[in-house]
Design an enzyme around this catalytic site. Structure first.
Site, mmCIF file in Angstrom:
data_model
loop_
_atom_site.group_PDB
_atom_site.id
_atom_site.type_symbol
_atom_site.label_atom_id
_atom_site.label_comp_id
_atom_site.label_asym_id
_atom_site.label_seq_id
_atom_site.Cartn_x
_atom_site.Cartn_y
_atom_site.Cartn_z
ATOM 1 N N GLU A 103 23.994 70.984 33.364
ATOM 2 C CA GLU A 103 23.677 70.218 32.155
ATOM 3 C C GLU A 103 23.546 71.190 30.972
ATOM 4 O O GLU A 103 23.097 72.322 31.147
ATOM 5 C CB GLU A 103 22.375 69.444 32.399
ATOM 6 C CG GLU A 103 21.827 68.656 31.240
ATOM 7 C CD GLU A 103 22.692 67.481 30.788
ATOM 8 O OE1 GLU A 103 23.870 67.703 30.478
ATOM 9 O OE2 GLU A 103 22.163 66.360 30.722
ATOM 10 N N ASP A 107 16.257 67.642 27.234
ATOM 11 C CA ASP A 107 15.428 67.362 26.056
ATOM 12 C C ASP A 107 14.220 66.527 26.510
ATOM 13 O O ASP A 107 13.211 67.077 26.930
ATOM 14 C CB ASP A 107 16.310 66.631 25.041
ATOM 15 C CG ASP A 107 15.624 66.398 23.719
ATOM 16 O OD1 ASP A 107 14.607 67.051 23.443
ATOM 17 O OD2 ASP A 107 16.105 65.550 22.940
ATOM 18 N N THR A 108 14.323 65.207 26.463
ATOM 19 C CA THR A 108 13.221 64.382 26.983
ATOM 20 C C THR A 108 13.222 64.368 28.511
ATOM 21 O O THR A 108 12.220 64.063 29.138
ATOM 22 C CB THR A 108 13.342 62.927 26.502
ATOM 23 O OG1 THR A 108 14.539 62.366 27.056
ATOM 24 C CG2 THR A 108 13.366 62.841 24.995
ATOM 25 N N GLY A 109 14.378 64.653 29.103
ATOM 26 C CA GLY A 109 14.522 64.611 30.557
ATOM 27 C C GLY A 109 14.968 63.249 31.068
ATOM 28 O O GLY A 109 15.207 63.062 32.266
ATOM 29 N N LYS A 135 14.023 72.132 26.455
ATOM 30 C CA LYS A 135 13.040 71.993 25.377
ATOM 31 C C LYS A 135 11.764 71.407 25.968
ATOM 32 O O LYS A 135 11.556 70.188 25.898
ATOM 33 C CB LYS A 135 13.565 71.017 24.319
ATOM 34 C CG LYS A 135 14.692 71.505 23.455
ATOM 35 C CD LYS A 135 15.047 70.371 22.470
ATOM 36 C CE LYS A 135 16.158 70.729 21.549
ATOM 37 N NZ LYS A 135 16.628 69.551 20.787
ATOM 38 N N ASP A 163 27.302 69.489 20.298
ATOM 39 C CA ASP A 163 27.847 69.029 19.020
ATOM 40 C C ASP A 163 26.785 68.444 18.109
ATOM 41 O O ASP A 163 25.673 68.118 18.537
ATOM 42 C CB ASP A 163 28.900 67.945 19.264
ATOM 43 C CG ASP A 163 28.259 66.614 19.667
ATOM 44 O OD1 ASP A 163 27.371 66.622 20.542
ATOM 45 O OD2 ASP A 163 28.629 65.577 19.087
HETATM 46 P P1 5GP Z 1 17.552 63.907 27.443
HETATM 47 O O1 5GP Z 1 17.989 62.733 28.246
HETATM 48 O O2 5GP Z 1 17.035 65.055 28.268
HETATM 49 O O3 5GP Z 1 16.554 63.494 26.362
HETATM 50 O O4 5GP Z 1 18.776 64.371 26.585
HETATM 51 C C1 5GP Z 1 19.780 65.152 27.078
HETATM 52 C C2 5GP Z 1 21.007 65.065 26.182
HETATM 53 O O5 5GP Z 1 20.677 64.908 24.793
HETATM 54 C C3 5GP Z 1 21.768 66.366 26.264
HETATM 55 O O6 5GP Z 1 22.667 66.365 27.349
HETATM 56 C C4 5GP Z 1 22.459 66.423 24.916
HETATM 57 O O7 5GP Z 1 23.669 65.726 24.966
HETATM 58 C C5 5GP Z 1 21.508 65.705 23.973
HETATM 59 N N1 5GP Z 1 20.673 66.663 23.215
HETATM 60 C C6 5GP Z 1 19.351 66.859 23.338
HETATM 61 N N2 5GP Z 1 18.904 67.810 22.483
HETATM 62 C C7 5GP Z 1 19.997 68.234 21.804
HETATM 63 C C8 5GP Z 1 20.194 69.233 20.770
HETATM 64 O O8 5GP Z 1 19.292 69.924 20.299
HETATM 65 N N3 5GP Z 1 21.486 69.385 20.330
HETATM 66 C C9 5GP Z 1 22.520 68.651 20.800
HETATM 67 N N4 5GP Z 1 23.726 68.898 20.276
HETATM 68 N N5 5GP Z 1 22.366 67.710 21.767
HETATM 69 C C10 5GP Z 1 21.122 67.513 22.265
#
Ligand code: 5GP
Length: 180
Positions: A103, A107-109, A135, A163
């Site tokens: 991956e 971010d939030t997971g 993060k 992106d």
């Molecule tokens: P989660 O489900 O963990 O909140 O989010 C994961 C997805 O959010 C990552 O695979 C990515 O596509 C997007 N994402 C989260 N933070 C960032 C960031 O700082 N920059 C970018 N470009 N995408 C992010």
């Protein structure tokens, strides 16, 4: 590294150099080799963001391993299930395989928290996560990253596959959004 860049309407500053990325990706490859020698792991790289990370990590690996690429799509399920995440392009048999998810960033997971149980249903021998970035300050869902490149603060980043609204994936280093 070069100066600040503008992507769409926002300014980004250099944050992690390509040399630092290369160093950490190579370290991850060594860790994975140590843990998976003789196990022929199957990497599942999540598109689009992880394509560069997956490619570089795979190049560094010197053990037998397989890789496939999937896309995750979320669609509206029933009222009780809410949004459901589904994998597009996952044709491999996972039963009794050693699976490592690749991956770009946790971010939030939420994404992995919802997707991992689906993979578990196929009874892989093991299921681990390798992520380039994490993060922890914005993590809401419990996800354990087993192989991690960098821990970063809760600020938007782009480059090296990641992106901002479609642009910036081709940058070979990682940039961070400047304060607004
Ligand atoms: P989660 O489900 O963990 O909140 O989010 C994961 C997805 O959010 C990552 O695979 C990515 O596509 C997007 N994402 C989260 N933070 C960032 C960031 O700082 N920059 C970018 N470009 N995408 C992010």
């Amino acid at each position: 590294m070069t100066q600040a860049i503008i992507v769409h309407d926002k300014q980004f500053v250099p944050y992690i150099s390509s040399e630092e990325i290369e160093k950490q990706v190579s370290r991850l490859a060594r860790e994975i080799e140590r843990d998976y020698a003789g196990k022929r792991p199957l990497f599942i790289a999540i598109l689009n963001g992880a394509f560069m990370f997956a490619s570089d990590l795979f190049k560094h690996l010197e053990i037998e391993a397989e890789i496939c690429f999937i896309k995750l799509a979320s669609y509206k399920g029933t009222k009780s299930t809410g949004k459901v995440i589904t994998a597009i392009g996952l044709d491999e048999e996972l039963y009794k395989r050693h699976v490592i998810i690749l991956e770009d960033i946790v971010d939030t997971g939420k994404t992995l928290h919802e997707f991992l149980p689906q993979l578990d249903h196929n009874h892989p021998s093991s299921l681990k996560i390798a992520a380039l970035l994490n993060k922890p300050d914005s993590q809401i869902y419990d996800v354990k990253v087993d192989y991690l490149g960098f821990t970063i603060p809760n600020k938007f980043v782009l480059g090296y596959g990641l992106d901002y609204d479609g642009l910036g994936r081709n940058l070979d280093s990682i940039y961070q959004l400047t304060e607004e």
